[in-house]
Design an enzyme around this catalytic site. Structure first.
Site, PDB file in Angstrom:
ATOM      1  N   LYS A 214       0.831  -1.205   0.000  1.00  0.00           N
ATOM      2  CA  LYS A 214       0.000   0.000   0.000  1.00  0.00           C
ATOM      3  C   LYS A 214       0.873   1.266   0.000  1.00  0.00           C
ATOM      4  O   LYS A 214       0.627   2.221  -0.746  1.00  0.00           O
ATOM      5  CB  LYS A 214      -0.917  -0.023   1.227  1.00  0.00           C
ATOM      6  CG  LYS A 214      -1.593   1.265   1.545  1.00  0.00           C
ATOM      7  CD  LYS A 214      -2.687   1.592   0.551  1.00  0.00           C
ATOM      8  CE  LYS A 214      -3.103   3.022   0.720  1.00  0.00           C
ATOM      9  NZ  LYS A 214      -4.459   3.286   0.390  1.00  0.00           N
ATOM     10  N   CYS A 268      -3.432  10.752   1.650  1.00  0.00           N
ATOM     11  CA  CYS A 268      -2.771   9.485   1.319  1.00  0.00           C
ATOM     12  C   CYS A 268      -1.396   9.715   0.710  1.00  0.00           C
ATOM     13  O   CYS A 268      -0.378   9.410   1.310  1.00  0.00           O
ATOM     14  CB  CYS A 268      -3.634   8.709   0.334  1.00  0.00           C
ATOM     15  SG  CYS A 268      -5.329   8.578   0.865  1.00  0.00           S
TER      16      CYS A 268
HETATM   17  N1  SAJ Z   1      -2.030  14.841  -8.664  1.00  0.00           N
HETATM   18  C1  SAJ Z   1      -1.207  15.613  -9.470  1.00  0.00           C
HETATM   19  N2  SAJ Z   1      -0.864  15.128 -10.706  1.00  0.00           N
HETATM   20  C2  SAJ Z   1      -1.301  13.919 -11.159  1.00  0.00           C
HETATM   21  C3  SAJ Z   1      -2.137  13.143 -10.335  1.00  0.00           C
HETATM   22  C4  SAJ Z   1      -2.490  13.631  -9.076  1.00  0.00           C
HETATM   23  O1  SAJ Z   1      -0.781  16.713  -9.101  1.00  0.00           O
HETATM   24  O2  SAJ Z   1      -0.956  13.568 -12.293  1.00  0.00           O
HETATM   25  C5  SAJ Z   1      -2.393  15.330  -7.314  1.00  0.00           C
HETATM   26  C6  SAJ Z   1      -3.876  15.524  -7.116  1.00  0.00           C
HETATM   27  O3  SAJ Z   1      -4.311  16.766  -7.567  1.00  0.00           O
HETATM   28  C7  SAJ Z   1      -3.984  15.396  -5.601  1.00  0.00           C
HETATM   29  C8  SAJ Z   1      -2.931  14.338  -5.284  1.00  0.00           C
HETATM   30  O4  SAJ Z   1      -2.046  14.334  -6.383  1.00  0.00           O
HETATM   31  O5  SAJ Z   1      -3.640  16.602  -4.967  1.00  0.00           O
HETATM   32  C9  SAJ Z   1      -3.471  12.942  -5.064  1.00  0.00           C
HETATM   33  O6  SAJ Z   1      -4.569  12.666  -5.907  1.00  0.00           O
HETATM   34  P1  SAJ Z   1      -4.885  11.244  -6.572  1.00  0.00           P
HETATM   35  O7  SAJ Z   1      -6.173  11.350  -7.278  1.00  0.00           O
HETATM   36  O8  SAJ Z   1      -3.731  10.763  -7.370  1.00  0.00           O
HETATM   37  O9  SAJ Z   1      -4.958  10.235  -5.338  1.00  0.00           O
HETATM   38  P2  SAJ Z   1      -5.800  10.224  -3.951  1.00  0.00           P
HETATM   39  O10 SAJ Z   1      -4.903  10.758  -2.874  1.00  0.00           O
HETATM   40  O11 SAJ Z   1      -7.145  10.809  -4.084  1.00  0.00           O
HETATM   41  O12 SAJ Z   1      -5.964   8.645  -3.736  1.00  0.00           O
HETATM   42  C10 SAJ Z   1      -4.790   7.829  -3.673  1.00  0.00           C
HETATM   43  C11 SAJ Z   1      -4.940   6.678  -4.663  1.00  0.00           C
HETATM   44  N3  SAJ Z   1      -3.666   5.987  -4.821  1.00  0.00           N
HETATM   45  C12 SAJ Z   1      -3.121   5.804  -6.035  1.00  0.00           C
HETATM   46  O13 SAJ Z   1      -3.608   6.195  -7.067  1.00  0.00           O
HETATM   47  C13 SAJ Z   1      -1.814   5.041  -6.067  1.00  0.00           C
HETATM   48  C14 SAJ Z   1      -6.013   5.726  -4.166  1.00  0.00           C
HETATM   49  O14 SAJ Z   1      -6.089   4.584  -4.999  1.00  0.00           O
HETATM   50  C15 SAJ Z   1      -5.698   5.282  -2.724  1.00  0.00           C
HETATM   51  O15 SAJ Z   1      -6.701   4.438  -2.209  1.00  0.00           O
HETATM   52  C16 SAJ Z   1      -5.664   6.530  -1.861  1.00  0.00           C
HETATM   53  O16 SAJ Z   1      -4.615   7.371  -2.364  1.00  0.00           O
HETATM   54  C17 SAJ Z   1      -5.387   6.108  -0.438  1.00  0.00           C
HETATM   55  O17 SAJ Z   1      -6.340   6.007   0.356  1.00  0.00           O
HETATM   56  O18 SAJ Z   1      -4.227   5.784  -0.118  1.00  0.00           O
END
Ligand code: SAJ
Length: 414
Positions: A214, A268
Site C-alpha cells: 500500500k 494518502c
Molecule cells: N495529482 C497531481 N498530478 C497527477 C495526479 C495527481 O498533481 O498527475 C495530485 C492531485 O491533484 C492530488 C494528489 O495528487 O492533490 C493525489 O490525488 P490522486 O487522485 O492521485 O490520489 P488520492 O490521494 O485521491 O488517492 C490515492 C490513490 N492511490 C493511487 O492512485 C496510487 C487511491 O487509490 C488510494 O486508495 C488513496 O490514495 C489512499 O487512500 O491511499
C-alpha cells in the site's frame, strides 16, 4: 474453522469505513458502525452520510432503512472487526498509531474466540503485528497469531483499501485487493470476508508485504508526480509550456509522465511515503526528495502569482478551487488552501475564493480577509485568475471573460 460472517463491527466511520460498511450491509451482512463522533453517529442513523462521496447518500439511506447498518459509539460483539481509523503522522513525520491503539483497546473487551480482526488503515510496516500485540495485552485469556500462529483463537490481517475518493463505491467492489495475514489462515479468513462483495481479484500475502504494498503504490505515484512538478518549475524558467512538453514526450511508447499541479494533497499520497522514509531514512533518498519537491510546489505557485501581482496597481485574485483535487469537497492537506494562506499572509492582493463544494471557508483561513465568492462574481471582478483545482464546473469557462485577465493555470486545463 470456517468463519461465517453474519455480523461485523467497523471502527471508524470516515471516508473508508462508512462506504465499506454500507457495501457490506447492502450485501446482507449486519453492520455495526462505530465512531467517536456523536454527530457522525446520529447522522448515519438518520441515513445521511456526514461525508461527501457520490451515490453514498442513496446507498446509506437504503441500508439504514433496511436495518442492516446501525451506528453507535461503542463496539459490540461481532464475527469480524474492521479498523478503518486515521493514521496521520506526527510533527517529525513519524506515523501516529494512537488511533489504531485506541480502536484495538476498544474492541478487545468484546472479542470472542474465532473472531477476525482486520486493519484497513494505511499503516507502516509492522503495525498489524503491533495490533495483535495490543489486543493480546488486553485479553490474556485469548491467543493471538503472533503468539500461537495458526492455532490462535483470534485471526488478524491487514487489508489496505485502495479506493480513489470520488469513485469509492465503484472501486471498493471492482479493485483487486491485497490481503496480508499475520498467518496464512488469517489471510484466508479475511479473504472470505471480503469475497462477500469484492469482484476484483484477491491476492494473499503476509501482513508486512501488504502494508508495504500500500505504501509503495502511493509512493510510486508521489515520485512520478514530483517528476512532473519538477519539470513544471524548470519549464517556467525556460519559457516552455510544460503541458505541451509532456504531451509531446508522452508520445514515446515507453514514457508516461503524470500531470504537474499546485502540489500534492489529500490524506494518502502526501502522507504515506513518509511511513517508508521514517522506517529507513538512509535508503529512501528518492522517496524523501519526491515528498520535498511536491511540498515545495505551492510556494513556487505563490512566487509566480506575487511576481504577476506586483505589476498591477490593485491586484484582485480569483482563486478557483480549494479542495485537494477535482470534484471532491475534501480540503485535507490541500495545496490550494496552503497557496491561499500564503497569498493572504504575504498580502499579495484582494483574494476571492471560489469553491463550489463548500458553504464556508475552512478555519485555517479565518481572519485572513479572504472571501468566498461565486464563480461569475469572482472571475468578473478579478484581474488575476488563479486556477487551483480542475473542478468540472471550472472547465467550461467562457474565453471572452478571461481574455483580458492574467491567468495562472496550475492544472493545465484552460
Ligand atoms: N495529482 C497531481 N498530478 C497527477 C495526479 C495527481 O498533481 O498527475 C495530485 C492531485 O491533484 C492530488 C494528489 O495528487 O492533490 C493525489 O490525488 P490522486 O487522485 O492521485 O490520489 P488520492 O490521494 O485521491 O488517492 C490515492 C490513490 N492511490 C493511487 O492512485 C496510487 C487511491 O487509490 C488510494 O486508495 C488513496 O490514495 C489512499 O487512500 O491511499
Amino acid at each position: 474453522m470456517t468463519l461465517r460472517f453474519s455480523r461485523i463491527c467497523v471502527i471508524g466511520m470516515g471516508y473508508i469505513g462508512l462506504p465499506t460498511s454500507a457495501v457490506f450491509a447492502d450485501n446482507g451482512v449486519d453492520v455495526v458502525g462505530v465512531d467517536v463522533n456523536p454527530d457522525a453517529v446520529e447522522s448515519i442513523n438518520q441515513g445521511k452520510p456526514h461525508i461527501v462521496e457520490p451515490e453514498l447518500d442513496v446507498l446509506l439511506r437504503k441500508v439504514v432503512q433496511a436495518n442492516k447498518l446501525r451506528a453507535t459509539l461503542t463496539p459490540e460483539p461481532a464475527d469480524a472487526f474492521i479498523l478503518a481509523v486515521p493514521t496521520p503522522f506526527k510533527g517529525d513525520h513519524e506515523p501516529d498509531l494512537s488511533y489504531i491503539e485506541a480502536a484495538a483497546r476498544s474492541i478487545a473487551p468484546v472479542l470472542q474466540p474465532g473472531n477476525l480482526v482486520i486493519l484497513e488503515s494505511t499503516s507502516p510496516v509492522g503495525a498489524t503485528e503491533q495490533l495483535s500485540r495490543w489486543l493480546a495485552e488486553c485479553r490474556t485469556d485469548l491467543s493471538f497469531p503472533h503468539q500461537t500462529g495458526e492455532l490462535s483463537d483470534i485471526r488478524v490481517a491487514h487489508c489496505p483499501e485502495r479506493v480513489l475518493p470520488g469513485q469509492i463505491l465503484r472501486e471498493v467492489v471492482q479493485n483487486a485487493r491485497v490481503i496480508g495475514g499475520v498467518t496464512r489462515k488469517c489471510a484466508q479468513a479475511a479473504s472470505n470476508l471480503y469475497k462477500v462483495f469484492v469482484k476484483g481479484d484477491i491476492h494473499l500475502t503476509n501482513a508486512r508485504t501488504a502494508e508495504m504494498a500500500k505504501l509503495t503504490e502511493n509512493a510510486f505515484r508521489d515520485v512520478n508526480i514530483a517528476f512532473a512538478n519538477e519539470l513544471s518549475v524548470i519549464c517556467d524558467k525556460q519559457r516552455i509550456n510544460v503541458w505541451e512538453l509532456i504531451r509531446l514526450s508522452n508520445l514515446h511508447p515507453r514514457v508516461n509522465i503524470l500531470s504537474p499541479g499546485p502540489g500534492v494533497g489529500g490524506h494518502c499520497i502526501a502522507v504515506d511515503p513518509w511511513f517508508i522514509v521514517t522506517s529507513d531514512p538512509v535508503n529512501s533518498r528518492l522517496i524523501r526528495t519526491a515528498r520535498e519537491v511536491n511540498d515545495a510546489k505551492p510556494r513556487a505557485v505563490v512566487e509566480k502569482v506575487k511576481a504577476l501581482a506586483a505589476q498591477l496597481k490593485e491586484p484582485v485574485i480569483a482563486c478557483l478551487g480549494l479542495s485537494y483535487k477535482a470534484n471532491v469537497d475534501d480540503l485535507r492537506e490541500s495545496p490550494a488552501v496552503e497557496i491561499v494562506q500564503h497569498l493572504a499572509h504575504d498580502k499579495v492582493g484582494e483574494l476571492l475564493v471560489v469553491e463550489p463544494h463548500i458553504n464556508a471557508l475552512p478555519k485555517s483561513l479565518d481572519g485572513t480577509g479572504v472571501t468566498l465568492a461565486d464563480f461569475d462574481q469572482a472571475t468578473e471582478r478579478a484581474n488575476i485568475l488563479l486556477l487551483l483545482v480542475d473542478h468540472a464546473s471550472f472547465l467550461a469557462i467562457d474565453h471572452d471573460v478571461v481574455k483580458d485577465k492574467i491567468v495562472v493555470d496550475t492544472r493545465g486545463v484552460w
